[in-house]
Design an enzyme around this catalytic site. Structure first.
Site, PDB file in Angstrom:
ATOM      1  N   ARG A 299       0.814  -1.215   0.000  1.00 11.26           N
ATOM      2  CA  ARG A 299       0.000   0.000   0.000  1.00 11.26           C
ATOM      3  C   ARG A 299       0.848   1.265   0.000  1.00 11.26           C
ATOM      4  O   ARG A 299       0.539   2.227  -0.688  1.00 11.26           O
ATOM      5  CB  ARG A 299      -0.933   0.020   1.209  1.00 11.26           C
ATOM      6  CG  ARG A 299      -2.082  -0.936   1.051  1.00 11.26           C
ATOM      7  CD  ARG A 299      -3.075  -0.841   2.178  1.00 11.26           C
ATOM      8  NE  ARG A 299      -4.214  -1.710   1.878  1.00 11.26           N
ATOM      9  CZ  ARG A 299      -5.296  -1.794   2.621  1.00 11.26           C
ATOM     10  NH1 ARG A 299      -5.420  -1.058   3.711  1.00 11.26           N
ATOM     11  NH2 ARG A 299      -6.280  -2.598   2.275  1.00 11.26           N
TER      12      ARG A 299
ATOM     13  N   GLU B 145     -12.702   3.107  16.876  1.00 11.17           N
ATOM     14  CA  GLU B 145     -11.687   3.848  16.128  1.00 11.17           C
ATOM     15  C   GLU B 145     -11.294   5.129  16.867  1.00 11.17           C
ATOM     16  O   GLU B 145     -10.216   5.688  16.634  1.00 11.17           O
ATOM     17  CB  GLU B 145     -12.205   4.172  14.714  1.00 11.17           C
ATOM     18  CG  GLU B 145     -11.116   4.643  13.780  1.00 11.17           C
ATOM     19  CD  GLU B 145     -11.563   4.761  12.325  1.00 11.17           C
ATOM     20  OE1 GLU B 145     -12.514   4.074  11.917  1.00 11.17           O
ATOM     21  OE2 GLU B 145     -10.940   5.560  11.598  1.00 11.17           O
TER      22      GLU B 145
HETATM   23  C1  FAD Z   1     -15.824   2.363   3.653  1.00 16.03           C
HETATM   24  C2  FAD Z   1     -15.155   1.680   4.799  1.00 16.03           C
HETATM   25  C3  FAD Z   1     -14.891   0.316   4.734  1.00 16.03           C
HETATM   26  C4  FAD Z   1     -14.262  -0.324   5.806  1.00 16.03           C
HETATM   27  N1  FAD Z   1     -14.055  -1.681   5.725  1.00 16.03           N
HETATM   28  C5  FAD Z   1     -13.530  -2.328   6.803  1.00 16.03           C
HETATM   29  C6  FAD Z   1     -13.361  -3.741   6.805  1.00 16.03           C
HETATM   30  O1  FAD Z   1     -13.679  -4.429   5.828  1.00 16.03           O
HETATM   31  N2  FAD Z   1     -12.841  -4.332   7.923  1.00 16.03           N
HETATM   32  C7  FAD Z   1     -12.483  -3.612   9.040  1.00 16.03           C
HETATM   33  O2  FAD Z   1     -12.044  -4.186  10.026  1.00 16.03           O
HETATM   34  N3  FAD Z   1     -12.646  -2.272   9.051  1.00 16.03           N
HETATM   35  C8  FAD Z   1     -13.139  -1.613   7.976  1.00 16.03           C
HETATM   36  N4  FAD Z   1     -13.270  -0.256   8.018  1.00 16.03           N
HETATM   37  C9  FAD Z   1     -12.976   0.457   9.282  1.00 16.03           C
HETATM   38  C10 FAD Z   1     -14.094   0.192  10.297  1.00 16.03           C
HETATM   39  O3  FAD Z   1     -15.317   0.162   9.604  1.00 16.03           O
HETATM   40  C11 FAD Z   1     -14.173   1.272  11.383  1.00 16.03           C
HETATM   41  O4  FAD Z   1     -12.929   1.502  11.958  1.00 16.03           O
HETATM   42  C12 FAD Z   1     -15.133   0.856  12.513  1.00 16.03           C
HETATM   43  O5  FAD Z   1     -16.388   0.477  11.978  1.00 16.03           O
HETATM   44  C13 FAD Z   1     -15.313   1.991  13.503  1.00 16.03           C
HETATM   45  O6  FAD Z   1     -16.369   1.686  14.384  1.00 16.03           O
HETATM   46  P1  FAD Z   1     -16.752   2.733  15.512  1.00 16.03           P
HETATM   47  O7  FAD Z   1     -17.938   2.197  16.216  1.00 16.03           O
HETATM   48  O8  FAD Z   1     -15.565   3.073  16.309  1.00 16.03           O
HETATM   49  O9  FAD Z   1     -17.135   4.072  14.711  1.00 16.03           O
HETATM   50  P2  FAD Z   1     -18.262   4.360  13.604  1.00 16.03           P
HETATM   51  O10 FAD Z   1     -18.883   3.122  13.105  1.00 16.03           O
HETATM   52  O11 FAD Z   1     -17.645   5.271  12.625  1.00 16.03           O
HETATM   53  O12 FAD Z   1     -19.393   5.115  14.422  1.00 16.03           O
HETATM   54  C14 FAD Z   1     -19.184   6.378  15.003  1.00 16.03           C
HETATM   55  C15 FAD Z   1     -20.528   7.013  15.270  1.00 16.03           C
HETATM   56  O13 FAD Z   1     -20.336   8.185  16.066  1.00 16.03           O
HETATM   57  C16 FAD Z   1     -21.228   9.191  15.623  1.00 16.03           C
HETATM   58  N5  FAD Z   1     -20.687  10.485  16.028  1.00 16.03           N
HETATM   59  C17 FAD Z   1     -19.539  11.084  15.598  1.00 16.03           C
HETATM   60  N6  FAD Z   1     -19.396  12.278  16.201  1.00 16.03           N
HETATM   61  C18 FAD Z   1     -20.460  12.452  17.030  1.00 16.03           C
HETATM   62  C19 FAD Z   1     -20.881  13.500  17.906  1.00 16.03           C
HETATM   63  N7  FAD Z   1     -20.179  14.635  18.048  1.00 16.03           N
HETATM   64  N8  FAD Z   1     -22.038  13.351  18.590  1.00 16.03           N
HETATM   65  C20 FAD Z   1     -22.784  12.221  18.445  1.00 16.03           C
HETATM   66  N9  FAD Z   1     -22.435  11.212  17.623  1.00 16.03           N
HETATM   67  C21 FAD Z   1     -21.288  11.318  16.929  1.00 16.03           C
HETATM   68  C22 FAD Z   1     -21.291   8.982  14.118  1.00 16.03           C
HETATM   69  O14 FAD Z   1     -22.473   9.554  13.573  1.00 16.03           O
HETATM   70  C23 FAD Z   1     -21.256   7.460  14.000  1.00 16.03           C
HETATM   71  O15 FAD Z   1     -22.551   6.905  13.986  1.00 16.03           O
HETATM   72  C24 FAD Z   1     -13.882   0.409   6.944  1.00 16.03           C
HETATM   73  C25 FAD Z   1     -14.138   1.774   6.995  1.00 16.03           C
HETATM   74  C26 FAD Z   1     -14.761   2.421   5.942  1.00 16.03           C
HETATM   75  C27 FAD Z   1     -15.007   3.891   6.037  1.00 16.03           C
END
Ligand code: FAD
Ligand code: FES
Lengths: 558, 111
Positions: free
Chosen positions: A289, A377
Site C-alpha cells: 500500500r 476507532e
Molecule cells: C468504507 C469503509 C470500509 C471499511 N471496511 C472495513 C473492513 O472491511 N474491515 C475492518 O475491520 N474495518 C473496515 N473499516 C474500518 C471500520 O469500519 C471502522 O474503523 C469501525 O467500523 C469503527 O467503528 P466505531 O464504532 O468506532 O465508529 P463508527 O462506526 O464510525 O461510528 C461512530 C458514530 O459516532 C457518531 N458520532 C460522531 N461524532 C459524534 C458527535 N459529536 N455526537 C454524536 N455522535 C457522533 C457517528 O455519527 C457514528 O454513527 C472500513 C471503513 C470504511 C469507512
C-alpha cells in the site's frame, strides 16, 4: 428560547457504530440505564455500516489459529508503536465477540459448518471472517441494532450532535449536545461517559468517510483534559475510486477485484510505472500500500497522472467471465453506472481510510479523566503506526464491550450530584452568535479538506506541515466571530461551523504530531526524513495546557 | 464540467409557507443529485438543509427525498441536463427544506 432539555442516565454512550452499540448493550447488561446518542440515525451514521469486507479474528477451531499469532502480526504491522496491553485485548477477546455476534445471528459465511476465513495482507494465515456478499458492515450494524431494541434500559436518541463534555472537579459528568432536528441545546447528565465517535478521515478531500467522521471524539476528549496519542498516523488506501463518478458504490470497492484479478496500474500516458518505484505490478497484486500510494502521487506530481490526478486501473485484459466470477453482482451495478471493465479503465487515487491514533486509554478503556471512557476507532494504541486489515471491526466490538463494562462499574460506585451549572457554559456557547452566517462554512470545510489532503496527506514535508498549521490556526482564531446562533431546525450551517471547530483542532493535532516526528514510519511518511529512525520508537501524547496544544514523547508501554 | 442541471428545490421550515428556489448546477456525467445539493451548499447557499451520511455507498439510507414526484435516494439518482424538481418527503414531518423526520419514533428526542 425554550428551556434546554435535560436527559439523565447512569451511562452515556456517544456514537452508535459497532463500538457504541456494544458499549450500550454491555452497560445495560451490567444493570445500568443507558443513553445512546448519535449525531445521525442510530447505527447508520459511521464507518461500521459501510464496512464491506473482513473481520480479523484468531479462531482456534481445528488448531488453525491462536490469538498469539494474531497478536504477533498486529504488533509487527504497528512498527513498534502498539500498546501491547490494548493490542493483546483486541486479539484475545476478538473470538468471544465474533462468537457472540454469531449467536445473535450475524451470519458469518460458513462452509461445511465451519467459519470461512479469508486471507488479508499482513496476516500470517487466513484469519478474516465476513458476511456475503460484501455485507459485513450492514450485517454487524443490523445485528447490534436488533439487540439494542430488545433492551428497555437503553434509550436511543438520534440527531444529537455532542459538542462538549461536561466536567465537575475534573470529572466527566455527561455532555452537552445540539439537537439537530429541534435546533436547541440539550444536556445529558451521566455518571460515566463512553466516547465511541469513530475516526477523522472526513478531514481529507479524498476519503472513504461518512459525513459524521470529522474526529469529534478527539476534540471532545482533548478539551475535557484527556490525552491523544499517535495522531500522526492516518491510513491511506492507495486505490480509492476517483473517476468516473459512480453512484451507490463504496470508494474502496476495487480491492477485491485486485486480489482476484490483479489488474494493471497505469499512469496518464497508459504506461506501467510501479517498477520505477522499486516494486512491480505485472498483472499481479503484489505492490504494498505504501509503495502504491507513493508511486501514484509522484506520477501525478510529475504531470503524468490520469485526467483527475490519479492513476488508471485497468482490467481491460480480463474476459467478461473472469470479471463476473470476481465481482458477481458488482458487475451489474457497474453496468448500471455505464461501466464495462473490458472496454475501459477507471481512475484511482489514495484516499484517507482509517485513523490509528486517538484517545489514550488503558486496557479498561479508561482515559485519564475520571468517568470518561473511549472505544472503537476513537481509541489510539492498538494498531500503532499501521493497522492490519480487518482489525478495525474487531477493535470496535471488543473495545465497545470493555468500555461499557468499565463505565458501568464507575457509574455503580458513584452518587451523582450533577446540577445544571455544568452544562450552562456550552448551552450558552451554542445559543449565542449571529442570525445568518455571512461566510460559507460548507465551502470552508472543503477548503480545509484540501489543505489536509495536500499538506498533511500521505506524504509530508516540514514546509507543507507548517503551512497547514498556519492555515488551521488562523481560521480557528476567526471562528468565534462568525458563529451562527442555534435555534433553527436542522441548521446545517451551524453543524458545519461546529465541524470547522473540530477540523481546525484535530487537524492541528495531526499536523503538529507529524511535524514533530522527523522520520518515516508506517502510515506517517516524511519526504524530508525517509526511513525509520530507531531513535523515534516512542509514542507522542498530545494534551491541552492553557488552551495550547502540548506534545510529549512517551515510551511505548512494555 | 460538461453539463448543467436546473435544480428546482422546495424550501422552508415547518409552519412556513413553502417557496421554490432554482439553481443551475454544473456537473460531470455520473454525478448524483446529492453531489449537486452539496455543490449548492458549498458554492451558493450553505443554509440549504439536506441530510446524508454515507455519501457514496448508499448504506445509511438518510438521503431520501422526492424527485419528480418519486421517492428516491438523492445519492443514487444522477444529475441530468434539464430541470429536476426536488421536494421533501410528503408523508413525514418537515424539519426544514429537504429534511424530514425520518428517525424511528422511539429514537427521537421528542419534547
Ligand atoms: C468504507 C469503509 C470500509 C471499511 N471496511 C472495513 C473492513 O472491511 N474491515 C475492518 O475491520 N474495518 C473496515 N473499516 C474500518 C471500520 O469500519 C471502522 O474503523 C469501525 O467500523 C469503527 O467503528 P466505531 O464504532 O468506532 O465508529 P463508527 O462506526 O464510525 O461510528 C461512530 C458514530 O459516532 C457518531 N458520532 C460522531 N461524532 C459524534 C458527535 N459529536 N455526537 C454524536 N455522535 C457522533 C457517528 O455519527 C457514528 O454513527 C472500513 C471503513 C470504511 C469507512
Ligand atoms: S447518503 Fe447514505 S444512502 Fe444516500
Amino acid at each position: 428560547m425554550a428551556l434546554p432539555q435535560c436527559l439523565a442516565a447512569d451511562v452515556l454512550v456517544i456514537g452508535s457504530g459497532g463500538a457504541g452499540m456494544y458499549a450500550a448493550i454491555e452497560a445495560a447488561r451490567q444493570g445500568c440505564s443507558v443513553i445512546l446518542a448519535d449525531r445521525s440515525l442510530i447505527g447508520r451514521g459511521g464507518a461500521t455500516v459501510m464496512a464491506q469486507m473482513t473481520v480479523a479474528v484468531a479462531l482456534d477451531e481445528g488448531g488453525l489459529d491462536h490469538p498469539e499469532h494474531h497478536y504477533a502480526d498486529t504488533l509487527s504491522a504497528g512498527r513498534g508503536l502498539c500498546d501491547p496491553a490494548i493490542a493483546r485485548l483486541l486479539c484475545e477477546e476478538g473470538p468471544a465477540r465474533i462468537r457472540e455476534m454469531d449467536g445473535w445471528g450475524v451470519g458469518w459465511a460458513r462452509e461445511n459448518g465451519e467459519f470461512k476465513r479469508a486471507f488479508a495482507p499482513g496476516h500470517d494465515r487466513a484469519r478474516c471472517v465476513y458476511v456475503d456478499f460484501l455485507n459485513t458492515g450492514p450485517a454487524v450494524s443490523k445485528t447490534l441494532r436488533a439487540q439494542l431494541n430488545r433492551i428497555p434500559e437503553i434509550r436511543r436518541v438520534g440527531d444529537l450532535l455532542v459538542s462538549a463534555l461536561a466536567l465537575r472537579d475534573g470529572e466527566c459528568v455527561g455532555a452537552t449536545a445540539l439537537h439537530l432536528s429541534g435546533g436547541q441545546p440539550v444536556s445529558i447528565a451521566a455518571d460515566a461517559t463512553v466516547l465511541a465517535t469513530g475516526g477523522l478521515t472526513r478531514m481529507y478531500r479524498r476519503n472513504s468517510a461518512s459525513a459524521n467522521m470529522m474526529g469529534d471524539g478527539y476534540a471532545l476528549a482533548l478539551a475535557a483534559g484527556a490525552e491523544l496519542i499517535d495522531m500522526e498516523f492516518v491510513q491511506f488506501f492507495p486505490i480509492g475510486h476517483l473517476a468516473p463518478r459512480l453512484v451507490g458504490m463504496d470508494p474502496i470497492m476495487w480491492d477485491p477485484f485486485r486480489y482476484k484479478l490483479g489488474g494493471r496500474l497505469l499512469n496518464g500516458r497508459r504506461e506501467e510505472f510501479i517498477h520505477r518505484y522499486g516494486s512491480k505490478d505485472d498483472g499481479r497484486y503484489v505492490v504494498t500500500r505504501d509503495v502504491a500510494t507513493y508511486a501514484i502521487i509522484k506520477e501525478a506530481e510529475a504531470g503524468r497522472g490520469s485526467p483527475h490526478g490519479g492513476a488508471w486501473l485497468s482490467f481491460e485484459h480480463c474476459s467478461q467471465a473472469e470479471l463476473r466470477a470476481a465481482g458477481g453482482p458488482v458487475i451489474d451495478r457497474l453496468a448500471a453506472n455505464g461501466i464495462d471493465l473490458t472496454k475501459q479503465a477507471i481512475e484511482v487515487a489514495p484516499i484517507a481510510h482509517y485513523h490509528m491514533g486517538g484517545v489514550r486509554v488503558d486496557a479498561t478503556m479508561a482515559t485519564r479523566v475520571p468517568g470518561l471512557y473511549a472505544a472503537g476507532e476513537a481509541v489510539g494504541g492498538a494498531n500503532g503506526a499501521n493497522r492490519l486489515s480487518g482489525n478495525a471491526i474487531t477493535e470496535a466490538l471488543v473495545f465497545g464491550r470493555v468500555a461499557g463494562k468499565s463505565a458501568a462499574g464507575h457509574a455503580r460506585r458513584k452518587v451523582s450530584k450533577v446540577d445544571a451549572s455544568v452544562f450552562a457554559k456550552e448551552e450558552h456557547r451554542l445559543a449565542e452568535g449571529r442570525a445568518a452566517p455571512d461566510f460559507n462554512p460548507a465551502a470552508m470545510v472543503e477548503e480545509l479538506q484540501s489543505v489536509m489532503q495536500d499538506d498533511v496527506g500521505p506524504f509530508r514535508t516540514q514546509a507543507g506541515l507548517e503551512r497547514a498549521l498556519g492555515r488551521l490556526r488562523a481560521l480557528r482564531a476567526e471562528l468565534p466571530s462568525v458563529k451562527p446562533a442555534a435555534g433553527e431546525a436542522y441548521d446545517t450551517a451551524l453543524a458545519d461551523w461546529l465541524d470547522l471547530c473540530t477540523l481546525t483542532r484535530v487537524g492541528e493535532c495531526v499536523a503538529a504530531a507529524a511535524l514533530a516526528r522527523s522520520e518515516s514510519r508506517g502510515a506517517h511518511q516524511r519526504e524530508d526524513f525517509p526511513g525509520m529512525d530507531p531513535q523515534w520508537a516512542f509514542n507522542q501524547a498530545l494534551s491541552l495546557a492553557g488552551g495550547e496544544l502540548r506534545i510529549e514523547s512517551s515510551a511505548v508501554p512494555a | 464540467m460538461s453539463a448543467s442541471a436546473k435544480l428546482v428545490i422546495r424550501r422552508g421550515a415547518s409552519g412556513e409557507p413553502p417557496r421554490e428556489e432554482t439553481w443551475d448546477v454544473p456537473f460531470e456525467p455520473g454525478q448524483s443529485v446529492l453531489d449537486g445539493l452539496r455543490w449548492i451548499r458549498a458554492h451558493r447557499d450553505p443554509t440549504l438543509a439536506i441530510r446524508y451520511s454515507c455519501t457514496n455507498a448508499n448504506s445509511c439510507k438518510e438521503c431520501m427525498v422526492r424527485i419528480g414526484g418519486k421517492t428516491v435516494y438523492a445519492c443514487i439518482v444522477r444529475l441530468r441536463a434539464g430541470t429536476m424538481k426536488i421536494e421533501p418527503l410528503p408523508n413525514k414531518a418537515l424539519l426544514r427544506d429537504l429534511v424530514t423526520e425520518i428517525a424511528p419514533p422511539d429514537e427521537r428526542l421528542g419534547g
